[in-house]
Design a protein around this motif. Structure first.
Motif, PDB file in Angstrom:
ATOM      1  N   ALA A   1      -1.254  11.953  -4.226  1.00  0.00           N
ATOM      2  CA  ALA A   1      -1.933  10.927  -5.029  1.00  0.00           C
ATOM      3  C   ALA A   1      -2.373   9.720  -4.195  1.00  0.00           C
ATOM      4  O   ALA A   1      -3.543   9.318  -4.256  1.00  0.00           O
ATOM      5  CB  ALA A   1      -1.030  10.479  -6.180  1.00  0.00           C
ATOM      6  N   PRO A   2      -1.497   9.090  -3.388  1.00  0.00           N
ATOM      7  CA  PRO A   2      -1.962   7.938  -2.610  1.00  0.00           C
ATOM      8  C   PRO A   2      -3.029   8.300  -1.586  1.00  0.00           C
ATOM      9  O   PRO A   2      -3.950   7.504  -1.352  1.00  0.00           O
ATOM     10  CB  PRO A   2      -0.685   7.430  -1.924  1.00  0.00           C
ATOM     11  CG  PRO A   2       0.279   8.550  -1.981  1.00  0.00           C
ATOM     12  CD  PRO A   2      -0.045   9.306  -3.224  1.00  0.00           C
ATOM     13  N   ILE A   3      -2.943   9.484  -0.999  1.00  0.00           N
ATOM     14  CA  ILE A   3      -3.950   9.885  -0.013  1.00  0.00           C
ATOM     15  C   ILE A   3      -5.305  10.090  -0.681  1.00  0.00           C
ATOM     16  O   ILE A   3      -6.353   9.703  -0.144  1.00  0.00           O
ATOM     17  CB  ILE A   3      -3.480  11.145   0.736  1.00  0.00           C
ATOM     18  CG1 ILE A   3      -2.385  10.766   1.742  1.00  0.00           C
ATOM     19  CG2 ILE A   3      -4.637  11.837   1.446  1.00  0.00           C
ATOM     20  CD1 ILE A   3      -1.782  11.933   2.486  1.00  0.00           C
ATOM     21  N   VAL A   4      -5.315  10.685  -1.863  1.00  0.00           N
ATOM     22  CA  VAL A   4      -6.568  10.863  -2.600  1.00  0.00           C
ATOM     23  C   VAL A   4      -7.167   9.515  -2.982  1.00  0.00           C
ATOM     24  O   VAL A   4      -8.389   9.305  -2.890  1.00  0.00           O
ATOM     25  CB  VAL A   4      -6.336  11.741  -3.846  1.00  0.00           C
ATOM     26  CG1 VAL A   4      -7.540  11.681  -4.779  1.00  0.00           C
ATOM     27  CG2 VAL A   4      -6.057  13.178  -3.436  1.00  0.00           C
ATOM     28  N   ILE A   5      -6.328   8.587  -3.410  1.00  0.00           N
ATOM     29  CA  ILE A   5      -6.814   7.247  -3.768  1.00  0.00           C
ATOM     30  C   ILE A   5      -7.477   6.584  -2.556  1.00  0.00           C
ATOM     31  O   ILE A   5      -8.573   6.019  -2.648  1.00  0.00           O
ATOM     32  CB  ILE A   5      -5.649   6.387  -4.293  1.00  0.00           C
ATOM     33  CG1 ILE A   5      -5.205   6.900  -5.667  1.00  0.00           C
ATOM     34  CG2 ILE A   5      -6.054   4.915  -4.370  1.00  0.00           C
ATOM     35  CD1 ILE A   5      -3.927   6.262  -6.163  1.00  0.00           C
ATOM     36  N   ALA A   6      -6.810   6.650  -1.408  1.00  0.00           N
ATOM     37  CA  ALA A   6      -7.371   6.046  -0.202  1.00  0.00           C
ATOM     38  C   ALA A   6      -8.657   6.750   0.224  1.00  0.00           C
ATOM     39  O   ALA A   6      -9.628   6.102   0.645  1.00  0.00           O
ATOM     40  CB  ALA A   6      -6.341   6.103   0.927  1.00  0.00           C
ATOM     41  N   SER A   7      -8.684   8.077   0.101  1.00  0.00           N
ATOM     42  CA  SER A   7      -9.878   8.832   0.469  1.00  0.00           C
ATOM     43  C   SER A   7     -11.057   8.456  -0.415  1.00  0.00           C
ATOM     44  O   SER A   7     -12.191   8.293   0.063  1.00  0.00           O
ATOM     45  CB  SER A   7      -9.596  10.333   0.359  1.00  0.00           C
ATOM     46  OG  SER A   7     -10.702  11.092   0.755  1.00  0.00           O
ATOM     47  N   ALA A   8     -10.801   8.310  -1.695  1.00  0.00           N
ATOM     48  CA  ALA A   8     -11.866   7.894  -2.614  1.00  0.00           C
ATOM     49  C   ALA A   8     -12.377   6.504  -2.257  1.00  0.00           C
ATOM     50  O   ALA A   8     -13.595   6.239  -2.294  1.00  0.00           O
ATOM     51  CB  ALA A   8     -11.346   7.915  -4.047  1.00  0.00           C
ATOM     52  N   ALA A   9     -11.460   5.603  -1.876  1.00  0.00           N
ATOM     53  CA  ALA A   9     -11.874   4.254  -1.494  1.00  0.00           C
ATOM     54  C   ALA A   9     -12.776   4.289  -0.269  1.00  0.00           C
ATOM     55  O   ALA A   9     -13.794   3.584  -0.200  1.00  0.00           O
ATOM     56  CB  ALA A   9     -10.641   3.391  -1.217  1.00  0.00           C
ATOM     57  N   GLY A  10     -12.416   5.100   0.725  1.00  0.00           N
ATOM     58  CA  GLY A  10     -13.253   5.220   1.910  1.00  0.00           C
ATOM     59  C   GLY A  10     -14.633   5.758   1.596  1.00  0.00           C
ATOM     60  O   GLY A  10     -15.636   5.303   2.157  1.00  0.00           O
ATOM     61  N   THR A  11     -14.701   6.728   0.677  1.00  0.00           N
ATOM     62  CA  THR A  11     -15.990   7.299   0.287  1.00  0.00           C
ATOM     63  C   THR A  11     -16.861   6.267  -0.408  1.00  0.00           C
ATOM     64  O   THR A  11     -18.070   6.184  -0.164  1.00  0.00           O
ATOM     65  CB  THR A  11     -15.777   8.503  -0.635  1.00  0.00           C
ATOM     66  OG1 THR A  11     -14.938   9.453   0.021  1.00  0.00           O
ATOM     67  CG2 THR A  11     -17.097   9.158  -0.984  1.00  0.00           C
TER      68      THR A  11
END
Length: 545
Positions: free
Chosen positions: A203-213
């Motif tokens: 979950a935290p990695i997906v959140i960070a990945s979405a933020a980068g995108t």
């Protein structure tokens, strides 16, 4: 109030990834890493625009063809001089930090990486790419993101699990911001950096990945990196055997690229030692060699996305694809062997696209009646070589899809990627990065059972001299040459137990040549095994939580 806040932070450090507060930190890290990736990309573009005078950096190699030959030669050479000076003064070994160091930090340093050497490496990589170095920008961006997460981990005094998950968040955001690829960014962090798919980290990695995108799309728009023709379709699946063969070819090409880089690094190291060459001169010589090649083959300059795009759209002839691929391997080996900076991923994309196009032109020429588009082979080849180099078939497949926006040809890409990765992993230590670490005697490729022993210092596990050890027996063993240095790790101590069949080993400090050792304590076999088993249990618990 302070006590309550302190307990809250302590609880989050221990169980960070499972706490909602941690997700907000992941979001902030994702934004910071995304901004860093975008800034790094702008820095490269600014240098290329200033030094080469090109208006559109995506057309750099075409523009370089019109420049005077001496300018094409001088720019990479001067870039190498500057890189050499930076690395000589700010790194202990003159080596650029990249993805392999991030993997090492995740496995052995509680998710932390070097900062001083990392900053110097980021600047060196930017100069390398801005002045024509034939590498990629993704490796440096991953390390920059890792420095951000390391700073946050130190501020909140995160433990190993939390530090590694923060590292995964930063890397996912950086990759996503570089490629506009949120799915691939998240899976890259899990597959390549953390090397597990634990649920608590997802979950935290997906959140960070979405933020980068989001950062990428706000700056560059929601567009694919490469535009493909609309004719990429399999002809009634009759071509699938050809993609199996392409996968094997790409696996061999990937291994060739990796071994050429390692060979060049070894050769230049031997030459440097033999001639007494200073560290700063090595990148300068590499830059001069690159400049000479670029006079005749300007497509090697920089990241190479223009040539990659030309291969994916079928704008190159067969002989051009073959020659460009050979020259690209040489240029990448010179750049990385000369320790100029940059990553391996973009070169592997370009090499894969050229390999796939050449294969496709041959295959469609031999069997035209059952063949589709040769550009589909270029797409599959791009993924196959990159996946074999990174040792990351899942995330690389998704990166190819998200780079091109073409999800209809997934079967061909998956078949080629699977075969190339399977073949290459048998010929190297699983990937380019893990082979780099293996060459430094850091054994991560075989898994935790191989590297966990290196995490424990003998001095931290031994029983000290004031704890009632048998000094007479210890000195007798020392006289027989059976002892271990207190600064060594259990990785060095365990073979001594196996060879000597003893219950304990004396632990000494070696003062210097010709001086008697000083007895510090004794390392018992049972204590070493207990420490090792606890580490294995903790690793298994993290990877399956």
């Amino acid at each position: 109030m302070k006590d309550s806040l302190g307990r809250g932070w302590s609880h989050m450090r221990r169980r960070g990834p499972s706490q909602i507060q941690f997700w907000f930190i992941a979001l902030m890290i994702g934004i910071a890493a995304g901004l860093a990736a975008v800034a790094f990309r702008f820095g490269i573009s600014l240098l290329q625009t200033t030094l080469y005078g090109v208006d559109d950096v995506t057309k750099l190699h075409s523009f370089a063809e019109s420049l005077p030959w001496y300018w094409v030669l001088i720019i990479p050479m001067m870039g190498g001089v500057v890189v050499g000076i930076i690395l000589h003064h700010f790194t202990p070994d003159g080596r650029v930090r990249s993805v392999a160091d991030v993997i090492e930090g995740a496995a052995l340093n509680e998710g932390r990486v070097e900062k001083k050497a990392g900053i110097a490496s980021a600047l060196s990589s930017m100069i390398t790419l801005g002045t024509g170095g034939s590498t990629g920008r993704e490796g440096p961006v991953v390390h920059i993101a890792a420095m951000i997460s390391s700073w946050v981990s130190n501020v909140i005094r995160a433990d190993g699990i939390t530090g590694r998950d923060l590292l995964g968040c930063a890397v996912a955001a950086a990759v996503s911001a570089s490629f506009n690829a949120p799915i691939a960014g998240a899976l890259f962090a899990l597959e390549v950096i953390l090397r597990h798919f634990a649920v608590h980290a997802f979950a935290p990695i997906v959140i960070a990945s979405a933020a980068g995108t989001v950062i990428n799309r706000l700056v560059f728009g929601d567009t694919a990196e490469f535009a493909l023709p609309s004719t990429t379709a399999l002809e009634f699946y009759a071509e699938l055997p050809a993609y199996l063969i392409l996968g094997l070819v790409c696996g061999l090409v990937a291994v060739t690229l990796m071994r050429c880089v390692f060979w060049a690094d070894d050769m230049e190291t031997r030459l440097q030692n033999r001639l007494g060459m200073p560290y700063w001169l090595r990148p300068a010589l590499a830059g001069a060699m690159l400049g000479l090649i670029a006079i005749w083959f300007p497509h090697i300059i920089g990241v190479g996305y223009e040539t990659t795009s030309a291969a994916l759209t079928g704008q190159l002839l067969l002989h051009e694809a073959v020659v460009f691929a050979i020259v690209k391997v040489a240029a990448v080996a010179i750049t990385m062997g000369g320790r100029m900076g940059g990553g391996i991923f973009s070169p592997s994309l370009m090499l894969g696209a050229l390999t796939g196009l050449a294969f496709g032109l041959i295959a469609t020429g031999v069997f035209p009646e059952i063949s589709g588009s040769h550009t589909l082979y270029a797409l599959a080849g791009m993924g196959a070589v990159a996946a074999a180099v990174l040792g990351a078939p899942i995330s690389t497949t998704l990166i190819v899809f998200e780079l091109t926006g073409d999800w209809q040809t997934g079967l061909a890409v998956m078949v080629s990627v699977s075969l190339s990765t399977a073949l290459a992993s048998r010929l190297v230590d699983r990937s380019f990065f893990l082979t780099q670490l293996e060459r430094r005697n850091i054994h991560l490729a075989a898994g935790p059972q191989a590297y966990l022993l290196a995490m424990f210092r003998v001095a931290g596990v031994m029983r000290k001299a004031d704890e009632g050890i048998d000094e007479d027996a210890s000195w007798a063993m020392i006289a027989d040459g059976v002892y271990v240095d207190g600064n060594a790790t259990l990785e060095a101590a365990m073979p001594i137990f196996d060879k000597s069949a003893v219950v304990f080993i004396p632990v000494v400090t070696l003062s210097g040549e010709g001086q008697a050792p000083e007895l510090l304590g004794t390392l018992y076999h049972v204590d070493a095994l207990k420490a090792y088993n606890r580490a294995l249990a903790a690793t298994a618990a993290e990877e399956h939580s």
